[in-house]
Enzyme design. Structure first.
Site, PDB file in Angstrom:
ATOM      1  CB  SER A  62      -0.870  -0.028   1.246  1.00  0.00           C
ATOM      2  OG  SER A  62      -1.184   1.275   1.661  1.00  0.00           O
ATOM      3  CG  ASN A  99      -3.522  -4.044  -0.172  1.00  0.00           C
ATOM      4  OD1 ASN A  99      -4.091  -4.213   0.897  1.00  0.00           O
ATOM      5  ND2 ASN A  99      -3.063  -2.877  -0.584  1.00  0.00           N
ATOM      6  CE  LYS A 136      -4.185  -2.982   3.599  1.00  0.00           C
ATOM      7  NZ  LYS A 136      -5.129  -2.182   2.829  1.00  0.00           N
ATOM      8  NE  ARG A 192     -25.589  -8.532 -42.732  1.00  0.00           N
ATOM      9  CZ  ARG A 192     -25.663  -8.681 -44.057  1.00  0.00           C
ATOM     10  NH1 ARG A 192     -25.617  -7.628 -44.840  1.00  0.00           N
ATOM     11  NH2 ARG A 192     -25.748  -9.886 -44.587  1.00  0.00           N
TER      12      ARG A 192
END
Lengths: 435, 435, 435, 435
Positions: free
Chosen positions: B267, B275, B273, B306
């Site tokens: 982070s 993550n 952290k 079409r």
């Protein structure tokens, strides 16, 4: 029962609330029997439990109220069932729902429901295929305009259009048959099973319910998503047919008409109109089903061994999806059975551009001499002249001294339908081969 | 190349613009060769056309600008190709794209692309299945909590979790193999064919391109929708794995971890952290794919021969859908290969409720004596007491004089994993049987 | 740059990758300046940081690769920026991005982008409103058929149709002006702020960026969802116009035509066609945008203080959504500017049912005498007779001795357009009042 | 009444079938009165019509059956009403529904329904805002972990979380108030009006129904789409709260708990669990609503003056959407009112990383000395050491001779909540200002 029950839906009881509860009761009855057969609970208890598994014994309104507390229908159902059994035999009440988890009941009941739906759809797909087969035979050579980007393009036959619809229906049939999505859910709290629902019990249950054996799919929902996708695709294919018919019904085209019924398709203010009411319903359904499929796909990343919310999002969504799809199925059969085809208008519309639609024939005829691009440009010029001068294209070309032997031949509609007839015949044949 | 190319996607060239144009050129080259083989155009012209079908010869920026005018990529591509051929041989330029329509080129090119993707996904599904097989073997007996509605429920093993993921992957593989969605599109303006693209030409084209023969599916798009659904389902299954892992990675659980890479998952403000960056990417993709599937289903009711808009809605949607799905595929393989499993935390977490998670064991043990409902209620009471008094459930129960022979046995985690091991072994075996 | 860049999109640089990165750099520069102004970092450091915030200094390819590791664009951007600053001044590099979190940078940059888009759309909505105002004035009295459920219903004027489009555009304008969705995001890791980004810093940032102050909306995304909804609604309104025009362009109606451009709307095989190419693009976009809105709504329940996946799902989805909406906006302006209106065909089509469309007039005229229901039924009978006998409805009714004074008057188109003209005049006036 | 009526929905009668029909009858009654007031029909006729507009007089089952024929509910309703009036007074029956079209009735009735819902939601939003205001005051200083990407990040207070929820609710309130979506639909067959429903009649109708005047929006549906979007956004905001609570309820976090009710949240097999049943319902709804919004956006490009299918797709979709949103609204209020907050667990969880979550504090404290990047890297290293050695981060740092005066201070939770308290106070104040 919604206000629009008869407009968008079919009248089958398969997805009705009572049927759903009955399938859950069937789960509990067969579970007890399977466990008795394996010596896990007494046979007498199983018989009493089975005898108590009757929808008439349930207090459905109370059950609904209690779903709010437990969060799913199986919890109050098992509670009520246990009390019912207990009122009959205290001993037997000890053996209700042993080893199973709520999701086992609900998921397996849904599988049984899907099984019923598959039979229902199989019959209906057969019926629709047959009607389209008959329409295709009948209008095999009926010349009409092919239209691309909503513009008249080249002639074809109405049978070619219905034949391509027929092929889509046959593909849907094969798609449904090819799915391996059914499977017994009987795995206990976290999908690991336990001694009360061991392999042998699972095998007996699977056999008595007519479902394949499966390991836990409590939170791996790809089979549900595949069923949803099948329904979404089918509704889309049916929507395509309704789209075509609603466009062909336009006042200015007038080539086909929904079958008349007393009071059908009328407008409250315009008595002369013949509204595409059935097409509108099928198209409404085809507008709604894609989003329901996306909900079921969105609900796939279910947390751990049972989801808090995503599993719950499936229940009503799946019901609405299958009911809308079944509604479209039934209504498309009605639509095709009653279809009124106006062959005169079809032919008249082929003539409305004063030959412009045969321009490609001329292009192709000129290609050997000038090449594709130059031929295209030359014909484009002639077309503009034709429009400007209000003459037919054939007249304009006749003045241009072109290297084409028989100009007239290029402007005969039935010479311009390419391989429509042989294509149709192949499709008819392939349908007959499936019978 | 989007800013997030490396975050959400895989690095394959299959869906790139150049590859798409090359497949269209391949269509034109093989069409000319097939027509030459059938005596419809001169062999020499076909050879020159084929030699000119090279991406290097195209002015791609000009082509893009001109798509705005014609409405699809085939029109300017055929124009440029015709001019290129003409610069080499005026005669040969007359034989470019004879009898075909823009949609023939584009749809067939997409089929060739899908064919490549199917090979790509087949290899990747094999790779992922293998990694999950290895994980399952390795953690077959690693005890962890099973969790339902995000609550600790009962113990199981980590191998059971990975085994159910493996089954979903194997189902995806069978689902893809089972689809009959590929088919040559070569039917001319309104799907009726013409003399320049007659059966024999179609057969030769189909053979040289490795695609099955098909009648016109210009405006019956169920096969496209099925391909889309397959991708949506697959992305959902992969999302489920990422969801589980991201939840297990929570600081408070800490049971697994995405593999570390230099600078990965950090982070910008919280250096401690780790993550779930790869999970986040896979989950983002699983959030986006359901809506893309719904777009392709919404685009099914295409008008007449079409569509004016619905066909056009497919192009980029299908590309984004397949690229996100492929991205998830690749990232899930990475995720599983690098997965760090913390067996100590798994076991520690089993103990954190002071025995409450073994309550079902006690319920089951008491069921013969008291019946399911009463047993449930009795244990519920004991649980509340345990929480209130801060004692373990086992202690509380020990004071209650219950008809249970060996209370301790009920509180041993490995006695509470049900049939986890035998289920795993069946799944491992069934995987080995597919090899 | 996709193959279809010019078909579906507009050519503005607002959403381009370089612009996105520049807005992030602008965030960092203004953050440093605001912090310097509040005495949190040295002014000299802020000036150096600002001078380093230039897109030319970034290694964008490297940045993209590193997004894979950190999971968002801000992490590698801040890393690169810090190194760039450090190369100039080690001291200053200590003050880059102090106190902010990745999401602050990215969300604020997106707000700045939305602000630019709002200006862009405001100008375009004004332009479209003006073109529709002019069309409405020009065709105020041009009689055409009103059509319901694709059937001819009653006459109206073409100006009434364009006036209702104009009203939708004016509502879109008011809808955009009414949204309070912009807000600075500057709240640090978990949205609680910190001393480096205190209120005073936020105020200065908000002022310099021209954004309102806001508390943390890191994981409360309703404003994003509202912006997405606005775009989805706008694309739907534009799709409605394109749907109408594509239907009116049908060969059998021929009432309007997309403006001609050299090579525009041609078919590769049918030189006479004038395809609704621009309409097809707008309709394709309107088919794709609803699903993208649903993705952004699905992404709303973001976990805790920052989501693992749902936030990430927003990025590319929002970009595609705004780019498709802007594409439709631009193309609709072109479409309306170039629109060719064929007043003769409009009038001729009014006559094609031989008076049946005037049936409601007769119903209303008979209502005083017979009551609504009976009048309706009587006229319905007359209509059937008219169709059967091939006579005009007027002829049939003339033989029926009805209590109607002047039958002829009921069959004059301009007598049957209700309040079309006064309605148009009110709408024109209300537009002029907005200027 | 679905099986899940009490789980997903609220028990209000607003959207029920009888109410819908009553609103249509109200339209017919007020139309007659307005026309009488303008001298278009006799006052006596209007009075009789009004007296007959009673739900008790309708044969609802017959009405449903006939919807299949006419394609909408207004046609059989007007037919039945006319017959009822005729049975009372033949003369009066001539003046039922004069000049109006089916869509006028249905759309206006829907507007009246939306008006009721807006009042309902306004009251509920007030109630929810009040509950969140109280929660915020109560837990203003309750320290808990802020979590990003499901990882512990930095401390904040629980009041900050509820305050950001409160802000989302207040934005929803303002969003609803800001919408100008209501408008009378009274424009006749093709939206052009006619002499029986002239301006003066419209004005009187608008006044008596409490709806603003409007020109025809029969096929310009942006206002409906805006209402749908509002509901979708609201459901998403409520889903976000339920997501947070369900995550905080995880056994391993245990920070909050849904209020207990007898039998609530229990599991059928695990008596110790406290399932997030209410959260699951709200999350299920938030999973379903985005797709319903997309259906209403997909239904926007309605053909000409009335659509064949897209209008029809709106009806049930809008009902389901509003009912799910209302269900979530009610359930969220219950959830918040009963919320049990475990402040001890919140604080305990703050400590579980042995100080790692305070790493950013250290980074910030080191930034003046080392610069952001180097500080970050240094702390990252310390964190790894802490994990490896099983020591607290504080201990590790204490050995490192860092230029930090008071290391302890950095590890006190309440020093690390940034501006949580002042932010909360601002939000509380802004709420009070709205009262």
């Amino acid at each position: 029962m919604s206000l629009y029950t008869y407009l968008f839906y079919t009248q089958t009881s398969i997805a009705q609330e009572r049927q759903s509860l009955e399938r859950m009761l069937r789960f509990e009855a067969e579970l007890a029997q399977a466990q008795a057969a394996c010596g896990i609970i007494p046979q007498q208890a199983a018989d009493i439990i089975q005898a108590c598994c009757r929808i008439e014994f349930l207090d459905i309104e109370k059950l609904k109220l209690e779903i709010r507390l437990g969060g799913n229908a199986a919890i109050p159902l098992v509670q009520q069932l246990t009390r019912i059994v207990k009122n009959n035999d205290v001993e037997a009440s000890r053996y209700v729902h042993v080893g199973a988890t709520s999701q086992d009941v609900i998921d397996t009941a849904t599988m049984l429901e899907i099984q019923e739906w598959m039979q229902w759809f199989d019959a209906k797909l057969n019926e629709l295929a047959h009607v389209l087969f008959e329409l295709t035979k009948q209008y095999r050579s009926t010349i009409m305009m092919g239209r691309t980007l909503l513009q008249q393009a080249k002639p074809m036959t109405f049978g070619l259009k219905t034949a391509t619809w027929l092929e889509a229906v046959l593909r849907s049939k094969r798609r449904m048959k090819g799915m391996e999505i059914l499977g017994l859910q009987l795995q206990g709290a976290v999908g690991s099973g336990n001694s009360a629902i061991q392999k042998e019990v699972q095998q007996k249950m699977a056999q008595s319910l007519g479902l394949p054996l499966a390991h836990s799919w409590h939170s791996n929902r790809d089979n549900f998503a595949e069923w949803a996708s099948f329904l979404g695709i089918l509704s889309g294919s049916l929507g395509k047919m309704a789209k075509d018919i609603s466009l062909l019904m336009q006042t200015e085209l007038g080539e086909v008409m929904e079958g008349a019924a007393d009071g059908k398709g009328g407008s409250s203010t315009m008595p002369h109109k013949r509204n595409p009411v059935t097409c509108a319903a099928i198209l409404a359904n085809a507008t709604r089903t894609p989003a329901l499929v996306s909900t079921l796909l969105s609900a796939m990343p279910q947390e751990q061994e049972r989801s808090a919310g995503l599993w719950h999002a499936e229940w009503e969504t799946l019901t609405t999806l299958v009911e809308l799809s079944a509604g479209s199925m039934d209504k498309t059969i009605d639509l095709m059975k009653g279809l009124e085809v106006n062959e005169e208008r079809m032919l008249a519309n082929v003539g409305m551009t004063h030959g412009l639609i045969f321009a490609e024939n001329v292009s192709l005829a000129l290609t050997p001499a000038y090449g594709k691009l130059q031929a295209h440009e030359l014909v484009e010029k002639a077309c503009k002249q034709s429009i400007k001068q209000g003459k037919s294209l054939q007249e304009v070309l006749a003045t241009m001294d072109l290297p084409i032997a028989d100009l007239d031949r290029l402007f005969v509609p039935k010479n311009s339908i390419g391989n429509s007839l042989s294509t149709i015949d192949e499709i008819l044949q392939s349908y007959e081969n499936t019978l």
